[in-house]
Design an enzyme around this catalytic site. Sequence first.
Site, PDB file in Angstrom:
ATOM      1  N   TRP A  70      -4.295   9.002  -1.957  1.00 56.59           N
ATOM      2  CA  TRP A  70      -4.310  10.214  -2.774  1.00 56.59           C
ATOM      3  C   TRP A  70      -5.637  10.454  -3.503  1.00 56.59           C
ATOM      4  O   TRP A  70      -5.775  11.423  -4.225  1.00 56.59           O
ATOM      5  CB  TRP A  70      -3.197  10.126  -3.829  1.00 56.59           C
ATOM      6  CG  TRP A  70      -3.121   8.768  -4.510  1.00 56.59           C
ATOM      7  CD1 TRP A  70      -2.239   7.767  -4.198  1.00 56.59           C
ATOM      8  CD2 TRP A  70      -3.951   8.255  -5.558  1.00 56.59           C
ATOM      9  NE1 TRP A  70      -2.475   6.666  -4.988  1.00 56.59           N
ATOM     10  CE2 TRP A  70      -3.526   6.936  -5.834  1.00 56.59           C
ATOM     11  CE3 TRP A  70      -5.026   8.784  -6.287  1.00 56.59           C
ATOM     12  CZ2 TRP A  70      -4.129   6.135  -6.802  1.00 56.59           C
ATOM     13  CZ3 TRP A  70      -5.626   7.979  -7.256  1.00 56.59           C
ATOM     14  CH2 TRP A  70      -5.174   6.676  -7.506  1.00 56.59           C
ATOM     15  N   SER A 120      -3.794   0.676  -0.097  1.00 61.60           N
ATOM     16  CA  SER A 120      -3.876  -0.599  -0.815  1.00 61.60           C
ATOM     17  C   SER A 120      -3.772  -1.795   0.144  1.00 61.60           C
ATOM     18  O   SER A 120      -3.276  -1.665   1.261  1.00 61.60           O
ATOM     19  CB  SER A 120      -2.748  -0.662  -1.839  1.00 61.60           C
ATOM     20  OG  SER A 120      -1.511  -0.651  -1.151  1.00 61.60           O
ATOM     21  N   LYS A 129       0.186  11.407   8.123  1.00 63.03           N
ATOM     22  CA  LYS A 129       1.141  11.335   7.001  1.00 63.03           C
ATOM     23  C   LYS A 129       0.306  11.207   5.729  1.00 63.03           C
ATOM     24  O   LYS A 129      -0.248  10.164   5.434  1.00 63.03           O
ATOM     25  CB  LYS A 129       2.045  10.104   7.180  1.00 63.03           C
ATOM     26  CG  LYS A 129       3.402  10.180   6.534  1.00 63.03           C
ATOM     27  CD  LYS A 129       3.481  10.098   5.035  1.00 63.03           C
ATOM     28  CE  LYS A 129       3.111   8.806   4.382  1.00 63.03           C
ATOM     29  NZ  LYS A 129       2.938   8.993   2.920  1.00 63.03           N
ATOM     30  N   GLU A 133      -8.716   0.541   5.977  1.00 61.49           N
ATOM     31  CA  GLU A 133      -9.693   0.722   4.890  1.00 61.49           C
ATOM     32  C   GLU A 133      -8.934   0.451   3.598  1.00 61.49           C
ATOM     33  O   GLU A 133      -8.077   1.250   3.207  1.00 61.49           O
ATOM     34  CB  GLU A 133     -10.233   2.158   4.871  1.00 61.49           C
ATOM     35  CG  GLU A 133     -10.958   2.586   6.125  1.00 61.49           C
ATOM     36  CD  GLU A 133     -12.309   1.934   6.281  1.00 61.49           C
ATOM     37  OE1 GLU A 133     -12.813   1.340   5.325  1.00 61.49           O
ATOM     38  OE2 GLU A 133     -12.857   2.015   7.391  1.00 61.49           O
ATOM     39  N   GLU A 186      -8.500  -5.252  -8.445  1.00 65.07           N
ATOM     40  CA  GLU A 186      -8.800  -3.821  -8.449  1.00 65.07           C
ATOM     41  C   GLU A 186      -7.935  -3.113  -9.499  1.00 65.07           C
ATOM     42  O   GLU A 186      -6.724  -3.309  -9.535  1.00 65.07           O
ATOM     43  CB  GLU A 186      -8.499  -3.249  -7.059  1.00 65.07           C
ATOM     44  CG  GLU A 186      -8.894  -1.809  -6.912  1.00 65.07           C
ATOM     45  CD  GLU A 186      -8.555  -1.258  -5.528  1.00 65.07           C
ATOM     46  OE1 GLU A 186      -7.435  -1.448  -5.049  1.00 65.07           O
ATOM     47  OE2 GLU A 186      -9.445  -0.620  -4.934  1.00 65.07           O
ATOM     48  N   ILE A 218       3.121  16.700  -8.683  1.00 66.59           N
ATOM     49  CA  ILE A 218       2.909  17.176 -10.057  1.00 66.59           C
ATOM     50  C   ILE A 218       1.420  17.388 -10.350  1.00 66.59           C
ATOM     51  O   ILE A 218       0.561  16.799  -9.703  1.00 66.59           O
ATOM     52  CB  ILE A 218       3.496  16.184 -11.095  1.00 66.59           C
ATOM     53  CG1 ILE A 218       2.934  14.781 -10.845  1.00 66.59           C
ATOM     54  CG2 ILE A 218       4.998  16.169 -11.122  1.00 66.59           C
ATOM     55  CD1 ILE A 218       2.053  14.299 -11.894  1.00 66.59           C
ATOM     56  N   CYS A 228     -12.157   3.571  -3.894  1.00 62.02           N
ATOM     57  CA  CYS A 228     -12.030   2.225  -3.312  1.00 62.02           C
ATOM     58  C   CYS A 228     -13.296   1.396  -3.515  1.00 62.02           C
ATOM     59  O   CYS A 228     -13.230   0.195  -3.739  1.00 62.02           O
ATOM     60  CB  CYS A 228     -11.711   2.343  -1.834  1.00 62.02           C
ATOM     61  SG  CYS A 228     -12.852   3.415  -0.966  1.00 62.02           S
ATOM     62  N   ASP A 286      -3.637  19.098  -7.721  1.00 61.33           N
ATOM     63  CA  ASP A 286      -2.785  18.025  -7.213  1.00 61.33           C
ATOM     64  C   ASP A 286      -3.279  16.650  -7.646  1.00 61.33           C
ATOM     65  O   ASP A 286      -2.492  15.757  -7.935  1.00 61.33           O
ATOM     66  CB  ASP A 286      -2.775  18.100  -5.674  1.00 61.33           C
ATOM     67  CG  ASP A 286      -1.436  17.687  -5.088  1.00 61.33           C
ATOM     68  OD1 ASP A 286      -0.498  17.482  -5.859  1.00 61.33           O
ATOM     69  OD2 ASP A 286      -1.340  17.577  -3.851  1.00 61.33           O
TER      70      ASP A 286
END
Length: 491
Positions: free
Chosen positions: A153, A231, A177, A252, A385, A23, A286, A91
Amino acid sequence: MQSKHFINGQWTTPATTNTFATINPATEEVIAQIPAGNSDDINLAVEAARDAFDNGPWPKLSGAERAVYLQKMADIINRRLTELSKLEVLDNGKPYPEAEWDIEDTAGCFEYYANLAKELDNSSESSVELPEPRFTSKAIKEPVGVAGAIIPWNFPMLMAAWKVAPALAAGCTMVLKPSEITPLTAIALGEVAEEAGLPAGVLNIVTGLGQDAGQPLAQHPDVDKMAFTGSVPTGGKIMEMAAKQIKNISLELGGKSPLVIFEDADIEEAVEWIMFGIFWNQGQVCSATSRVLVAESLYPKLLECLISEAKKITIGEGNSDGVLLGPLVNKTQYEKVLAAIAKGAAEGAKIATGGKRAASFGKGYYIEPTVLTDMSEDSWIWQEEIFGPVVCVKPFKDEADAVRMANDSRFGLAAAVMSKDEQRCERVARAFRAGIVWVNCSQPTFVEAPWGGYKQSGIGRELGQWGLNNYLETKQITTFKSDEPWGWYIK
Ligand code: NAD
């Protein structure tokens, strides 16, 4: 835009007709339906990568030969800069100038590793000094094999480049992926690989959900190495899956990175770096500057300046002129961040500015730039976080206090210090328990410098020579040469 997986150099029909929607976070409208890959798609992709590694030309090419392909990929990405940047805005929601910076860096990453691939031809072999004259030994570097990459993302195409470029430079083949939240530029990367004429099976891209496509990739016995960014909980799962097969991994993960500002720092500059550190990419970074520690004497003035500047930030759709803060990436992230702010407030934190949905938008996942103060050191909001445009600010008494507070975290990704006293900066930089330290700045990231965290922020380093080493094995070749036999058993 392709609606197939990129496997063995071909756009391949997915194993099922299942799809998921990606979306636009500024409008909440569906951009496209994307194939929801499963273990069958992953098996096909790993098979292709395995065959390309075991039987194909890729690992046997010289570094200079592989560099030609990487450079072509860099050139194609640069040529498609505007289109790819717009796709990233669509995106992910980030402001266009940030997206353009990301895509330039993506091309830069391919170019950088093209050059390192060339250097590998001279640096992949070194002699080893042995005390025994009848033996000679050398150490050679070889590609690890088939690498799997799972990415988040927040910097979709750049995070792909940080893994694909060094893996390919090293001579590995790869299955990527991308995040199901932002798959579009990863699909475009398949087009880039195709146009660059990358040999079949060297780079394979399968879209899908973490559970259905990520997990079979991480568990696949033919994958020699897993590179993951995301995460801490998912990183833990990847590590568990890898442990069962003693698989090489690099992780990471998250952070709660401090910026320590001493009393001699320039207030405006400090505020500029705080804002760059926490509002860039809507704070979905991050290494985001999410904890700010300020010398007591400077605290009231700095806070006033930070609040006033945060209020001036232009919020809006990423392609609009002058926008500095876009929407959060999706509804889940938007709700998570609002819930985190509410939890912080319930614990006693004061919302100095922001803290709610940006009111002028009917649609889209917009949250105001938020500054929180007065939380306790052991509070959830100070320790965890948030991954949004939310900064926690606290005063400190002296240098020892600042270092102690900065290091009091389960994370250790990044940390920063600002002071005019260079010796103090050096002292504090060395005292931080973090893998990335910035002095008199916060966040600038260079492909040449190592990237990665201490503690729960990860394992291993990406970027630079370190990033290439992630995808290399070291082998010793030791030779016995003597006129006399070894003569241990047979005299
Ligand atoms: P996430 O862990 O939810 O997802 C990351 C990726 O893992 C996605 O591609 C997802 O599909 C996949 N995944 C989810 N469950 C899986 C499973 N069971 N098996 C295999 N794969 C699975 O993370 P996210 O929300 O996409 O990203 C945000 C996190 O990433 C933050 O914590 C952030 O700090 C971290 N991050 C770290 C760095 C770094 O360099 N250290 C960079 C960017 C983001």
